[in-house]
Design a protein around this motif. Structure first.
Motif, mmCIF file in Angstrom:
data_model
loop_
_atom_site.group_PDB
_atom_site.id
_atom_site.type_symbol
_atom_site.label_atom_id
_atom_site.label_comp_id
_atom_site.label_asym_id
_atom_site.label_seq_id
_atom_site.Cartn_x
_atom_site.Cartn_y
_atom_site.Cartn_z
ATOM 1 N N HIS A 115 0.850 -1.189 0.000
ATOM 2 C CA HIS A 115 0.000 0.000 0.000
ATOM 3 C C HIS A 115 0.888 1.242 0.000
ATOM 4 O O HIS A 115 0.794 2.086 -0.876
ATOM 5 N N TYR A 116 1.795 1.324 0.991
ATOM 6 C CA TYR A 116 2.783 2.407 1.029
ATOM 7 C C TYR A 116 4.031 1.977 0.264
ATOM 8 O O TYR A 116 4.386 0.802 0.252
ATOM 9 N N ASP A 117 4.709 2.961 -0.318
ATOM 10 C CA ASP A 117 5.906 2.669 -1.100
ATOM 11 C C ASP A 117 7.158 3.129 -0.341
ATOM 12 O O ASP A 117 7.888 3.992 -0.796
ATOM 13 N N PHE A 118 7.389 2.556 0.845
ATOM 14 C CA PHE A 118 8.546 2.958 1.650
ATOM 15 C C PHE A 118 9.821 2.267 1.189
ATOM 16 O O PHE A 118 10.923 2.720 1.473
ATOM 17 N N CYS A 119 9.669 1.132 0.534
ATOM 18 C CA CYS A 119 10.830 0.308 0.246
ATOM 19 C C CYS A 119 10.462 -0.657 -0.884
ATOM 20 O O CYS A 119 9.361 -1.217 -0.872
ATOM 21 N N PRO A 120 11.349 -0.857 -1.886
ATOM 22 C CA PRO A 120 10.997 -1.751 -3.005
ATOM 23 C C PRO A 120 10.667 -3.171 -2.534
ATOM 24 O O PRO A 120 11.257 -3.648 -1.562
ATOM 25 N N LEU A 121 9.746 -3.810 -3.230
ATOM 26 C CA LEU A 121 9.287 -5.140 -2.814
ATOM 27 C C LEU A 121 10.427 -6.161 -2.760
ATOM 28 O O LEU A 121 10.455 -7.008 -1.859
ATOM 29 N N GLU A 122 11.407 -6.066 -3.662
ATOM 30 C CA GLU A 122 12.523 -7.037 -3.669
ATOM 31 C C GLU A 122 13.312 -6.946 -2.376
ATOM 32 O O GLU A 122 13.798 -7.959 -1.863
ATOM 33 N N VAL A 123 13.479 -5.724 -1.868
ATOM 34 C CA VAL A 123 14.260 -5.543 -0.632
ATOM 35 C C VAL A 123 13.451 -6.076 0.553
ATOM 36 O O VAL A 123 13.980 -6.773 1.430
ATOM 37 N N GLN A 124 12.136 -5.785 0.577
ATOM 38 C CA GLN A 124 11.254 -6.338 1.615
ATOM 39 C C GLN A 124 11.312 -7.869 1.597
ATOM 40 O O GLN A 124 11.344 -8.521 2.635
ATOM 41 N N GLN A 125 11.316 -8.403 0.389
ATOM 42 C CA GLN A 125 11.327 -9.845 0.195
ATOM 43 C C GLN A 125 12.614 -10.472 0.768
ATOM 44 O O GLN A 125 12.572 -11.493 1.449
ATOM 45 N N ALA A 126 13.750 -9.822 0.516
ATOM 46 C CA ALA A 126 15.038 -10.333 1.012
ATOM 47 C C ALA A 126 15.054 -10.320 2.537
ATOM 48 O O ALA A 126 15.504 -11.281 3.182
#
Ligand code: ZN
Length: 270
Positions: A115-126
């Motif tokens: 919802h919020y774009d604080f951090c790219p999904l790939e980095v969240q995923q790692a």
């Protein structure tokens, strides 16, 4: 955010034995009246509170608080909003050092935020994957955040089925997704959103979740229940949430409180 007062809380009932499975007491929002906040929680019947970490500073603060207050427990981890802080060469090693110092009940909060774009999904995923590995290694449950990210979160957890468990907290994904996460072995966290008249998907989850698979939570300082919207959320408001969940489930409030506390004790060993 307005703060609660004893007078404001006076009409609320007390239900002994409530466990708040998710509150960010290390947040600056609680600095001004921390002790009073714990007292109000005790008066509402809240016996224990679990604090998920959000970042490296939060881990250290939470470790300190759990040593100081017997009713507080902590989880170690990195929130998806702060996942930009994740460094694969350093962060997992720092977690293992803190973990070895003991007293942690869970890993998190981690998860995925779209919802919020604080951090790219790939980095969240790692960051998420590193915390799943840590949970598996330490035999601790995960505290998961999921906002508009049910599919990628499910796909990440699926290969770990039977090896890691935990809770998808403040669940907003609707009953069909809740059922899938339950099938993976996860618990479902329910809080103040259940009191909103229009939160039909949350109501449906509260009505259908098996009695032994859900947890009561505030997610304070956020998501205060009706009729306390606009106030900072804290554990002393859980009686209001428990009453609404009891109504939705057609059970007594004391039953709902007892079941959710048993579930939290079982999952987190607290
Ligand atoms: Zn949280």
């Amino acid at each position: 955010m307005k703060l609660l007062t004893t007078e404001k809380l006076a009409p609320l009932s007390c239900y002994p034995g409530i466990i708040d499975s998710h509150i960010h007491l290390d947040s600056p929002a609680f600095e001004a009246d921390f002790e009073a906040c714990l007292e109000r929680a005790a008066r509402a019947g809240v016996s224990r509170m679990l604090m998920p970490s959000t970042d490296a500073n939060s881990n250290r603060r939470i470790q300190q608080l759990t040593r100081q207050y017997p009713q507080l427990r902590g989880a170690l981890g990195l929130h998806p909003h702060q996942a930009a802080e994740f460094d694969p060469r350093e962060t997992p090693a720092a977690w293992r050092t803190l973990l070895a110092e003991g007293q942690w009940c869970a890993i998190g909060e981690t998860g995925l935020e779209q919802h919020y774009d604080f951090c790219p999904l790939e980095v969240q995923q790692a960051s998420l994957e590193a915390q799943i590995e840590l949970a598996f290694e330490a035999r601790l449950p995960l505290i998961l955040h999921c906002r508009l990210a049910e599919q990628p979160l499910y796909d990440t957890l699926q290969p770990w089925q039977g090896k890691v468990g935990g809770v998808v907290h403040c669940f907003t994904g609707g009953w069909e997704w809740a059922r899938k996460f339950l099938d993976l072995g996860f618990y479902i966290g329910i809080g103040g959103l259940a009191t909103l008249p229009k939160a039909e998907e949350v109501h449906q989850v509260a009505q259908n979740v098996p009695a032994d698979r859900w947890l009561l939570e505030t997610d304070g300082p956020y998501l205060s229940p009706v009729p306390f919207r606009g106030f900072r959320n804290e554990s002393s408001l859980l009686p209001v949430v428990a009453e609404r969940i009891a109504q939705l489930r057609g059970q007594s409030v004391s039953e709902v409180v007892r079941q959710s506390a048993e579930n939290a004790s079982r999952l987190f060993g607290m």
